[in-house]
Design a protein around this motif. Structure first.
Motif, PDB file in Angstrom:
ATOM      1  N   GLN A  70       0.825  -1.196   0.000  1.00 35.78           N
ATOM      2  CA  GLN A  70       0.000   0.000   0.000  1.00 35.78           C
ATOM      3  C   GLN A  70       0.867   1.256   0.000  1.00 35.78           C
ATOM      4  O   GLN A  70       0.548   2.242  -0.665  1.00 35.78           O
ATOM      5  N   ASP A  71       1.969   1.242   0.756  1.00 34.33           N
ATOM      6  CA  ASP A  71       2.869   2.392   0.788  1.00 34.33           C
ATOM      7  C   ASP A  71       3.503   2.627  -0.572  1.00 34.33           C
ATOM      8  O   ASP A  71       3.646   3.764  -1.018  1.00 34.33           O
ATOM      9  N   VAL A  72       3.887   1.557  -1.254  1.00 30.05           N
ATOM     10  CA  VAL A  72       4.490   1.688  -2.581  1.00 30.05           C
ATOM     11  C   VAL A  72       3.469   2.242  -3.559  1.00 30.05           C
ATOM     12  O   VAL A  72       3.762   3.151  -4.348  1.00 30.05           O
ATOM     13  N   ARG A  77       1.289   6.862  -6.764  1.00 30.86           N
ATOM     14  CA  ARG A  77       0.188   7.774  -7.084  1.00 30.86           C
ATOM     15  C   ARG A  77       0.576   9.218  -6.817  1.00 30.86           C
ATOM     16  O   ARG A  77       0.133  10.126  -7.492  1.00 30.86           O
ATOM     17  N   ALA A  78       1.426   9.439  -5.817  1.00 32.19           N
ATOM     18  CA  ALA A  78       1.811  10.796  -5.442  1.00 32.19           C
ATOM     19  C   ALA A  78       2.808  11.409  -6.418  1.00 32.19           C
ATOM     20  O   ALA A  78       2.925  12.623  -6.505  1.00 32.19           O
ATOM     21  N   GLN A  79       3.554  10.603  -7.177  1.00 32.36           N
ATOM     22  CA  GLN A  79       4.537  11.129  -8.116  1.00 32.36           C
ATOM     23  C   GLN A  79       3.855  11.534  -9.414  1.00 32.36           C
ATOM     24  O   GLN A  79       2.891  10.900  -9.830  1.00 32.36           O
TER      25      GLN A  79
END
Length: 101
Positions: A70-72, A77-79
């Motif tokens: 989930q962190d990956v 998604r944030a990039q």
């Protein structure tokens, strides 16, 4: 002059014994003392370890040891999209292979 004699043959070597056989060959009283000595040495090591840890506390480990999927996914998604595909995938001809037809 008397004839020379050859030296006598060496005495036969004692039979080889296993470590367990040597341990069992020790008197029971000394086996108990040996076991108590090992336990005392171990307890001393644990005590010294605790004393050293109190005198020199361990520093916090700042390394990341586990990253969840989930962190990956959230980081991707944030990039921005251009950061994800910064380098193009190598082509088949660049690797020395024939392109598929």
């Amino acid at each position: 002059m008397p004839p020379k004699r050859s030296p006598p043959p060496p005495p036969p070597s004692p039979p080889r014994r296993t470590l367990w056989a040597m341990y069992k060959g020790i008197e029971p009283r000394y086996r108990i003392l040996l076991g108590m000595g090992f336990m005392g040495f171990s307890m001393l090591g644990l005590w010294v370890s605790d004393q050293l840890e109190e005198a020199f506390p361990p520093q916090a480990d700042t390394r990341v040891t586990h990253i969840s999927h989930q962190d990956v996914a959230a980081a991707k998604r944030a990039q921005p999209p251009s950061a994800l595909s910064a380098s193009p995938a190598p082509s088949a001809t660049a690797a020395g292979q024939r392109p598929r037809e």
